[in-house]
Design an enzyme around this catalytic site. Structure first.
Site, short mmCIF file in Angstrom:
data_model
loop_
_atom_site.label_atom_id
_atom_site.label_comp_id
_atom_site.label_asym_id
_atom_site.label_seq_id
_atom_site.Cartn_x
_atom_site.Cartn_y
_atom_site.Cartn_z
N ARG A 25 48.93 51.76 35.11
CA ARG A 25 47.63 51.30 35.60
C ARG A 25 47.79 50.19 36.61
O ARG A 25 46.98 50.04 37.53
CB ARG A 25 46.78 50.81 34.43
CG ARG A 25 46.20 51.93 33.58
CD ARG A 25 45.37 51.38 32.45
NE ARG A 25 44.77 52.47 31.67
CZ ARG A 25 44.26 52.32 30.46
NH1 ARG A 25 44.29 51.13 29.87
NH2 ARG A 25 43.75 53.35 29.83
N GLU A 37 51.02 60.70 32.51
CA GLU A 37 50.15 61.66 31.82
C GLU A 37 50.98 62.74 31.11
O GLU A 37 50.64 63.15 30.00
CB GLU A 37 49.18 62.30 32.81
CG GLU A 37 48.08 61.37 33.29
CD GLU A 37 47.13 60.95 32.17
OE1 GLU A 37 47.10 61.61 31.12
OE2 GLU A 37 46.42 59.95 32.35
N GLN A 42 51.07 64.58 23.58
CA GLN A 42 51.74 64.68 22.28
C GLN A 42 52.55 63.44 21.92
O GLN A 42 53.36 63.47 21.00
CB GLN A 42 52.68 65.90 22.24
CG GLN A 42 52.07 67.21 22.67
CD GLN A 42 51.04 67.74 21.70
OE1 GLN A 42 51.07 67.42 20.53
NE2 GLN A 42 50.11 68.54 22.20
N TYR A 120 43.32 69.23 32.61
CA TYR A 120 43.21 67.81 32.25
C TYR A 120 44.11 66.95 33.14
O TYR A 120 43.66 65.96 33.73
CB TYR A 120 43.57 67.58 30.78
CG TYR A 120 43.86 66.12 30.52
CD1 TYR A 120 42.81 65.19 30.49
CD2 TYR A 120 45.16 65.65 30.42
CE1 TYR A 120 43.05 63.84 30.32
CE2 TYR A 120 45.41 64.31 30.25
CZ TYR A 120 44.36 63.40 30.20
OH TYR A 120 44.62 62.07 30.06
N ASP A 138 40.44 65.54 27.67
CA ASP A 138 41.47 65.75 26.66
C ASP A 138 40.85 65.64 25.27
O ASP A 138 39.62 65.60 25.12
CB ASP A 138 42.61 64.74 26.83
CG ASP A 138 42.19 63.30 26.56
OD1 ASP A 138 40.98 63.04 26.38
OD2 ASP A 138 43.09 62.43 26.51
N CYS A 192 36.63 55.12 19.33
CA CYS A 192 36.08 56.37 18.78
C CYS A 192 37.22 57.20 18.20
O CYS A 192 37.57 58.26 18.70
CB CYS A 192 35.31 57.14 19.86
SG CYS A 192 34.18 58.38 19.20
N CYS A 200 32.44 52.02 15.15
CA CYS A 200 31.14 52.01 15.83
C CYS A 200 30.67 50.60 16.17
O CYS A 200 29.96 50.40 17.15
CB CYS A 200 30.10 52.73 14.97
SG CYS A 200 30.45 54.49 14.72
N CYS A 209 24.65 56.60 21.06
CA CYS A 209 25.36 57.67 20.38
C CYS A 209 24.43 58.41 19.42
O CYS A 209 23.94 57.84 18.44
CB CYS A 209 26.56 57.09 19.63
SG CYS A 209 27.53 58.33 18.76
N SER A 302 55.46 71.89 16.33
CA SER A 302 54.06 72.30 16.34
C SER A 302 53.81 73.54 15.47
O SER A 302 52.75 73.67 14.86
CB SER A 302 53.60 72.58 17.78
OG SER A 302 54.40 73.60 18.37
#
Length: 352
Positions: A25, A37, A42, A120, A138, A192, A200, A209, A302
């Protein structure tokens, strides 16, 4: 269905105050955003950061990535798992050098033509690195929007994802697509949360929301339960010869393709069967030194769960096809050993 109204003003104000200071960033070049990214697929942010710094120090640009030998690339990726991501990075870098002059294309559509870049990732690069109005949806964003709109649609359903993507696009401010996408991802990562535990009280969108208003936030999102993983027994043999251990390279395709591992058989063998297999391969096991049982371990992929057990043995002979006798220094510094074998790594690398 009701709408929560515009969310960008409150969300962006929260992001300016709460965004984590992450290295990609601080210098959001297209290359940095792309690699970060891919690494974060994962993989938790905390686990990826040191790999990201080491990767960038070794491969500072796309031409360097394209020219990197596979063995070196896999060593840089070691511990992140899902090594197909690294392979696709190099494939894409090679294509970018031949087709785009060594620079990522500033196009949402063109980005998706590159290996390993789906909707994405293309949206994240296009919006964050190039400032283009593109959604980046995502799992975090799907969870946020399921709760925000109090939508019980199955987020594994392509139609539901298309609907949520349309809502993200409608909410996205044209003058700040990148910060908006990053803010949504950050909200899903920090507030979230998955697992039925959204914070919240800390959410800048709590007043908008619809799930919170209805008291249904713990029930969302709805998604198809994963299929049970297949359990695969694996017999591991840590084979020593003087100051070296036997390392085995996996096939070029399939699980952990091309990476290195202790010698193993993907089946359950007892001690006599395992030693007979070694003998058949031309390795003479030292009969004066009893095999030492290895601790049992497991690793979850997976789609399959490996349950590993085996023995440490001393043997003599040439390395079988696809194998090498490696010193501890070579096992630690040259050969990429996947995290699946972390329980046995100290035996191979001397604790390095």
């Amino acid at each position: 269905m009701s709408s929560p109204g515009p969310i960008a003003p409150a969300l962006l104000a929260w992001f300016r105050q709460n965004a984590r200071a992450l290295p990609f960033r601080q210098d959001p070049t297209p290359y940095h955003i792309w690699v970060s990214e891919i690494m974060l697929q994962q993989t938790r942010v905390a686990a990826a950061l040191e790999h990201y710094r080491r990767f960038m120090a070794a491969l500072p640009d796309i031409p360097a990535l394209a020219a990197c030998p596979d063995e070196e690339l896999f060593k840089l990726w070691e511990g992140l798992g899902y090594y197909s991501r690294a392979r696709n990075l190099k494939k894409a870098a090679t294509l970018i050098c031949s087709e785009y002059g060594g620079r990522l294309p500033a196009s949402y559509e063109e980005l998706q033509k590159l290996p390993g870049i789906g909707e994405y990732t293309a949206g994240a690069i296009a919006s964050i690195a190039f400032g283009l109005p593109a959604p980046a949806v995502d799992g975090n964003v799907l969870r946020v929007f399921a709760r925000l709109y109090n939508d019980s649609g199955n987020i594994a359903d392509p139609a539901t994802k298309r609907l949520f993507t349309r809502r993200v696009t409608e909410q996205q401010p044209k003058d700040a697509p990148g910060p908006f996408n990053e803010a949504l991802m950050e909200l899903g990562a920090l507030v979230c949360l998955p697992g039925g535990a959204p914070l919240c009280g800390d959410c800048p969108l709590a007043g908008q929301c619809l799930a919170k208003a209805a008291g249904t936030q713990l029930e969302l999102p709805v998604k198809t339960p994963p299929k049970p993983r297949r359990v695969q027994p694996v017999t591991v043999l840590v084979v020593r010869r003087e100051n070296r251990c036997l390392l085995q390279q996996r096939p070029d395709t399939g699980l952990l393709a091309g990476l290195w591992q202790p010698f193993l058989f993907e089946e359950a063998l007892d001690e006599s069967e395992a030693l007979a297999r070694l003998k058949a391969l031309g390795l003479a096991v030292n009969g004066a030194e009893a095999p030492r049982p290895l601790k049992a371990a497991k690793h979850i992929f997976s789609h399959v769960e490996w349950r590993m057990a085996g023995w440490e043995v001393t043997a003599a002979g040439d390395a079988p096809a696809g194998c090498v006798w490696a010193t501890a220094e070579e096992a630690a510094g040259r050969y990429a050993l996947p995290g699946a074998f972390k329980a046995y790594r100290p035996l191979l690398t001397g604790g390095r």
